[in-house]
Design a protein around this motif. Structure first.
Motif, PDB file in Angstrom:
ATOM      1  N   VAL A 264       0.861  -1.186   0.000  1.00 38.61           N
ATOM      2  CA  VAL A 264       0.000   0.000   0.000  1.00 38.61           C
ATOM      3  C   VAL A 264       0.896   1.235   0.000  1.00 38.61           C
ATOM      4  O   VAL A 264       1.572   1.513   0.996  1.00 38.61           O
ATOM      5  CB  VAL A 264      -0.924   0.022   1.237  1.00 38.61           C
ATOM      6  N   PRO A 265       0.933   1.975  -1.091  1.00 38.59           N
ATOM      7  CA  PRO A 265       1.848   3.130  -1.154  1.00 38.59           C
ATOM      8  C   PRO A 265       1.304   4.303  -0.343  1.00 38.59           C
ATOM      9  O   PRO A 265       0.145   4.311   0.092  1.00 38.59           O
ATOM     10  CB  PRO A 265       1.862   3.465  -2.643  1.00 38.59           C
ATOM     11  N   HIS A 266       2.150   5.284  -0.155  1.00 38.02           N
ATOM     12  CA  HIS A 266       1.695   6.547   0.428  1.00 38.02           C
ATOM     13  C   HIS A 266       0.907   7.278  -0.655  1.00 38.02           C
ATOM     14  O   HIS A 266       1.462   7.901  -1.554  1.00 38.02           O
ATOM     15  CB  HIS A 266       2.885   7.377   0.907  1.00 38.02           C
ATOM     16  N   ASP A 267      -0.407   7.173  -0.553  1.00 36.87           N
ATOM     17  CA  ASP A 267      -1.302   7.588  -1.624  1.00 36.87           C
ATOM     18  C   ASP A 267      -2.342   8.529  -1.037  1.00 36.87           C
ATOM     19  O   ASP A 267      -3.084   8.165  -0.114  1.00 36.87           O
ATOM     20  CB  ASP A 267      -1.972   6.337  -2.217  1.00 36.87           C
ATOM     21  N   ALA A 268      -2.402   9.740  -1.559  1.00 36.61           N
ATOM     22  CA  ALA A 268      -3.327  10.738  -1.030  1.00 36.61           C
ATOM     23  C   ALA A 268      -4.781  10.280  -1.122  1.00 36.61           C
ATOM     24  O   ALA A 268      -5.638  10.754  -0.364  1.00 36.61           O
ATOM     25  CB  ALA A 268      -3.154  12.059  -1.780  1.00 36.61           C
ATOM     26  N   ARG A 269      -5.060   9.323  -2.010  1.00 39.46           N
ATOM     27  CA  ARG A 269      -6.428   8.824  -2.149  1.00 39.46           C
ATOM     28  C   ARG A 269      -6.867   8.011  -0.927  1.00 39.46           C
ATOM     29  O   ARG A 269      -8.048   7.702  -0.769  1.00 39.46           O
ATOM     30  CB  ARG A 269      -6.553   8.001  -3.425  1.00 39.46           C
ATOM     31  N   LEU A 270      -5.915   7.692  -0.062  1.00 37.66           N
ATOM     32  CA  LEU A 270      -6.275   7.030   1.202  1.00 37.66           C
ATOM     33  C   LEU A 270      -6.883   8.007   2.201  1.00 37.66           C
ATOM     34  O   LEU A 270      -7.430   7.593   3.225  1.00 37.66           O
ATOM     35  CB  LEU A 270      -5.040   6.372   1.824  1.00 37.66           C
ATOM     36  N   GLY A 271      -6.753   9.286   1.904  1.00 38.96           N
ATOM     37  CA  GLY A 271      -7.356  10.307   2.763  1.00 38.96           C
ATOM     38  C   GLY A 271      -6.798  10.287   4.169  1.00 38.96           C
ATOM     39  O   GLY A 271      -5.575  10.196   4.375  1.00 38.96           O
ATOM     40  N   GLU A 272      -7.685  10.346   5.135  1.00 39.03           N
ATOM     41  CA  GLU A 272      -7.276  10.411   6.543  1.00 39.03           C
ATOM     42  C   GLU A 272      -6.534   9.160   7.005  1.00 39.03           C
ATOM     43  O   GLU A 272      -5.890   9.163   8.053  1.00 39.03           O
ATOM     44  CB  GLU A 272      -8.500  10.604   7.434  1.00 39.03           C
ATOM     45  N   PHE A 273      -6.614   8.067   6.224  1.00 41.31           N
ATOM     46  CA  PHE A 273      -5.997   6.810   6.628  1.00 41.31           C
ATOM     47  C   PHE A 273      -4.556   6.656   6.123  1.00 41.31           C
ATOM     48  O   PHE A 273      -3.887   5.696   6.475  1.00 41.31           O
ATOM     49  CB  PHE A 273      -6.832   5.634   6.114  1.00 41.31           C
ATOM     50  N   GLU A 274      -4.116   7.597   5.303  1.00 43.82           N
ATOM     51  CA  GLU A 274      -2.785   7.466   4.704  1.00 43.82           C
ATOM     52  C   GLU A 274      -1.686   7.409   5.765  1.00 43.82           C
ATOM     53  O   GLU A 274      -0.724   6.631   5.653  1.00 43.82           O
ATOM     54  CB  GLU A 274      -2.506   8.626   3.748  1.00 43.82           C
ATOM     55  N   LYS A 275      -1.842   8.183   6.814  1.00 39.67           N
ATOM     56  CA  LYS A 275      -0.801   8.255   7.848  1.00 39.67           C
ATOM     57  C   LYS A 275      -0.504   6.892   8.452  1.00 39.67           C
ATOM     58  O   LYS A 275       0.660   6.536   8.680  1.00 39.67           O
ATOM     59  CB  LYS A 275      -1.231   9.240   8.938  1.00 39.67           C
ATOM     60  N   ASN A 276      -1.548   6.100   8.704  1.00 38.06           N
ATOM     61  CA  ASN A 276      -1.359   4.806   9.365  1.00 38.06           C
ATOM     62  C   ASN A 276      -1.242   3.639   8.404  1.00 38.06           C
ATOM     63  O   ASN A 276      -0.693   2.588   8.769  1.00 38.06           O
ATOM     64  CB  ASN A 276      -2.538   4.540  10.318  1.00 38.06           C
ATOM     65  N   ILE A 277      -1.766   3.774   7.190  1.00 35.66           N
ATOM     66  CA  ILE A 277      -1.838   2.649   6.265  1.00 35.66           C
ATOM     67  C   ILE A 277      -0.801   2.748   5.147  1.00 35.66           C
ATOM     68  O   ILE A 277      -0.289   1.732   4.673  1.00 35.66           O
ATOM     69  CB  ILE A 277      -3.257   2.554   5.649  1.00 35.66           C
ATOM     70  N   GLY A 278      -0.477   3.942   4.706  1.00 35.48           N
ATOM     71  CA  GLY A 278       0.478   4.112   3.617  1.00 35.48           C
ATOM     72  C   GLY A 278       1.851   3.560   3.973  1.00 35.48           C
ATOM     73  O   GLY A 278       2.305   3.660   5.110  1.00 35.48           O
ATOM     74  N   GLY A 279       2.529   2.952   2.974  1.00 32.38           N
ATOM     75  CA  GLY A 279       3.855   2.378   3.200  1.00 32.38           C
ATOM     76  C   GLY A 279       3.822   1.014   3.855  1.00 32.38           C
ATOM     77  O   GLY A 279       4.837   0.555   4.392  1.00 32.38           O
ATOM     78  N   MET A 280       2.691   0.330   3.776  1.00 29.59           N
ATOM     79  CA  MET A 280       2.489  -0.919   4.519  1.00 29.59           C
ATOM     80  C   MET A 280       2.359  -2.107   3.571  1.00 29.59           C
ATOM     81  O   MET A 280       1.643  -2.045   2.573  1.00 29.59           O
ATOM     82  CB  MET A 280       1.216  -0.793   5.366  1.00 29.59           C
ATOM     83  N   LEU A 281       3.050  -3.204   3.899  1.00 25.05           N
ATOM     84  CA  LEU A 281       2.838  -4.477   3.228  1.00 25.05           C
ATOM     85  C   LEU A 281       1.598  -5.107   3.836  1.00 25.05           C
ATOM     86  O   LEU A 281       1.455  -5.183   5.057  1.00 25.05           O
ATOM     87  CB  LEU A 281       4.052  -5.378   3.428  1.00 25.05           C
ATOM     88  N   ALA A 282       0.689  -5.566   2.975  1.00 23.60           N
ATOM     89  CA  ALA A 282      -0.617  -5.975   3.490  1.00 23.60           C
ATOM     90  C   ALA A 282      -1.180  -7.148   2.704  1.00 23.60           C
ATOM     91  O   ALA A 282      -0.725  -7.476   1.607  1.00 23.60           O
ATOM     92  CB  ALA A 282      -1.596  -4.800   3.437  1.00 23.60           C
ATOM     93  N   ILE A 283      -2.182  -7.764   3.312  1.00 24.09           N
ATOM     94  CA  ILE A 283      -3.007  -8.778   2.659  1.00 24.09           C
ATOM     95  C   ILE A 283      -4.331  -8.122   2.294  1.00 24.09           C
ATOM     96  O   ILE A 283      -5.001  -7.534   3.138  1.00 24.09           O
ATOM     97  CB  ILE A 283      -3.260  -9.977   3.589  1.00 24.09           C
ATOM     98  N   LEU A 284      -4.696  -8.213   1.008  1.00 27.49           N
ATOM     99  CA  LEU A 284      -5.977  -7.706   0.540  1.00 27.49           C
ATOM    100  C   LEU A 284      -6.900  -8.894   0.286  1.00 27.49           C
ATOM    101  O   LEU A 284      -6.533  -9.843  -0.414  1.00 27.49           O
ATOM    102  CB  LEU A 284      -5.804  -6.902  -0.751  1.00 27.49           C
ATOM    103  N   GLU A 285      -8.086  -8.840   0.854  1.00 26.27           N
ATOM    104  CA  GLU A 285      -9.044  -9.926   0.643  1.00 26.27           C
ATOM    105  C   GLU A 285     -10.459  -9.383   0.738  1.00 26.27           C
ATOM    106  O   GLU A 285     -10.707  -8.329   1.350  1.00 26.27           O
ATOM    107  CB  GLU A 285      -8.843 -11.048   1.676  1.00 26.27           C
TER     108      GLU A 285
END
Length: 515
Positions: free
Chosen positions: A153-174
């Protein structure tokens, strides 16, 4: 400060909307697990090489993935950070962090301490890519499942308020196993998927509602094969189907963070286990011997769901899982790992899984015996009749019926013969409704029989000619509007202040870890 994000935010703001479609990144799941030789000697190698080895991962473009995703809510369990998203049709997906933050469960004053550092470091006992191996095997043996995708999950402005905690994270999408799944074959095209709380409320409220016990056993045997010791109530969802009368719930396992666990490979974790701390933390081995501890977190559900199944059904289902989980299926499932990780770690895990599969009948027998020692036969807040027939010193038959308000039998809900070879105690709970308990038999059984009527106007019948059978019966209920037509050999404990957990459906729910 510990973070589950692998890449820090950029120092400058990107003005344009990025396009990450078809982009990849090479990244390690957790470089901070690369510790000194001294630390590793005392605390364990665990799966550190898999955490610190870089892998190539697809970059998530939320503008194009699944037709376009919009973030809606951040959440998390005891350790995992997650983000819920939805597509244009309202179908929900979830991003779950690969790395964990277990120290968040500690008191705040300890969260920056050496203890917190050790707690975080223990995450290296989990395999960061284990969840990717599950869906192929689950498909083969016929249990519902999600299909996880590894993404960055890149540092992406489209994440909005969640970018700070979620951007730059390796994740599982399901896809999130919740709500309408009528277009999803992996959930049986279920029109609705509910929480464990909702399932239990319906099961306990009305005896027309039930659970697919055989499918649940299939799922639980698979849990034991993969060494999943974290099967508490919140790690299940339930596909809800209407039947001619009432509802049937089928299990949906979720959250596979603790499979193939490798903890006990150094002096300090060895001592930790020897002292009995967190005995369910099982290191994944070729042989599975202690099913009691492995299944500790799942036992509450096991007791209420699996108790009616015969031993022959356990063996039949174990045979089926063994037959369907072929070497080819197992080996293909592990190819879902990134190539570098497969080469680094898959071989020993595959060998252990095959060994455990070949022992599955013995494992099933061990856990059947474990659950059979103290049996729970649980009614609902509607009316039931429990017929307890002492067949011999060694055997007791229990039949549970749905009955009308007038006591007429409407439907046989369960029928099982219990043997003193494996069963020490049968505990029957009527919960709400007006329940009838009838005990017959001419001999004193070895098995203890405990009856709790709960709420409602309950009737207990143990005639004088059944006094020998009554010697092993104990009744717990209130004086209020209950009828005790029992021989003097029966122990009757009148208590007008019964515990909530033994009284009705809402009280019974207090036994569980529920959201």
């Amino acid at each position: 400060m510990h973070t589950v994000q692998q890449v820090p935010p950029p120092t400058t703001t990107i003005a344009t909307t990025p396009n990450y479609a078809d982009s990849t990144i090479v990244i390690a799941a957790g470089t901070h697990y690369n510790r000194s030789k001294l630390h590793t000697f005392f605390y364990g190698k665990h799966y550190r090489p898999t955490w610190t080895t870089p892998v190539e991962v697809n970059v998530l473009d939320i503008g194009t993935a699944k037709g376009g995703l919009s973030p809606i809510k951040q959440g998390g369990s005891r350790q995992t950070i997650n983000l819920r998203l939805e597509d244009s049709t309202g179908t929900e997906y979830v991003l779950r962090s690969v790395d964990k933050e277990p120290a968040s469960s500690l008191p705040e004053w300890l969260q920056q301490s050496y203890i917190a550092d050790i707690v975080r470091d223990a995450t290296s006992a989990t395999h960061p890519y284990a969840a990717l191996t599950i869906h192929g095997m689950a498909e083969a043996i016929g249990i519902y499942h999600v299909v996880p995708e590894l993404v960055y999950v890149p540092h992406d402005a489209r994440l909005g308020e969640f970018e700070k905690n979620i951007g730059g994270m390796l994740a599982i999408l399901e896809r999130r196993p919740n709500g309408d799944q009528s277009d999803n074959p992996r959930m049986g095209y279920a029109p609705d998927v509910k929480s464990t709380r909702s399932m239990l409320e319906h099961r306990l409220a009305h005896n027309d509602n039930g659970i697919d016990e055989r499918m649940f056993l299939r799922a639980r045997l698979f849990d034991m094969l993969i060494g999943d010791w974290s099967r508490h109530e919140d790690n299940w969802r339930w596909a809800k189907f209407e039947k001619e009368k009432g509802l049937t719930y089928k299990p949906v396992p979720r959250d596979r963070d603790n499979v193939y666990y490798k903890l006990n490979d150094a002096p300090i974790p060895w001592l930790f286990m020897k002292l009995g701390f967190k005995s369910q933390y099982h290191t994944y081995r070729h042989n599975l011997t202690d099913v009691k501890d492995l299944n500790r977190s799942g036992r509450n559900l096991d007791e209420i769901i699996l108790g009616d199944l015969e031993f022959s059904e356990w063996q039949e289902i174990a045979d089926s899982v063994k037959h369907e989980l072929t070497d080819e299926v197992i080996e293909k499932a592990f190819r879902s790992m990134p190539d570098t990780i497969y080469k680094l770690s898959a071989g020993p895990i595959i060998a252990k899984l095959k060994s455990r599969r070949d022992q599955l009948n013995r494992v099933a027998k061990d856990y059947y015996n474990e659950l059979s020692d103290k049996v729970y036969v649980v009614g609902s807040d509607k009316h039931e009749k429990f017929l307890i027939e002492v067949l011999s010193r060694e055997e007791v038959r229990v039949r549970k019926y749905k009955i009308s308000k007038e006591g007429e039998e409407r439907l046989l809900l369960s029928d099982k013969v219990y043997s003193a070879r494996v069963t020490d105690k049968i505990q029957l709970y009527g919960l709400g409704g007006d329940d009838h308990f009838i005990v017959t038999g001419s001999v004193k059984p070895k098995i203890k029989i405990l009856l709790w009527g709960g709420a409602g106007e309950d009737t207990y019948t143990i005639a004088e000619e059944n006094k020998k059978a009554g010697k092993r019966v104990k009744i717990n209920d209130t004086q209020y509007r209950n009828t005790y037509d029992v021989t003097k050999s029966v122990s009757v404990d009148i208590d007008d202040d019964l515990r909530a957990k033994e009284f009705d459906a809402q009280g019974w729910l207090l036994r569980y870890y529920l959201d």
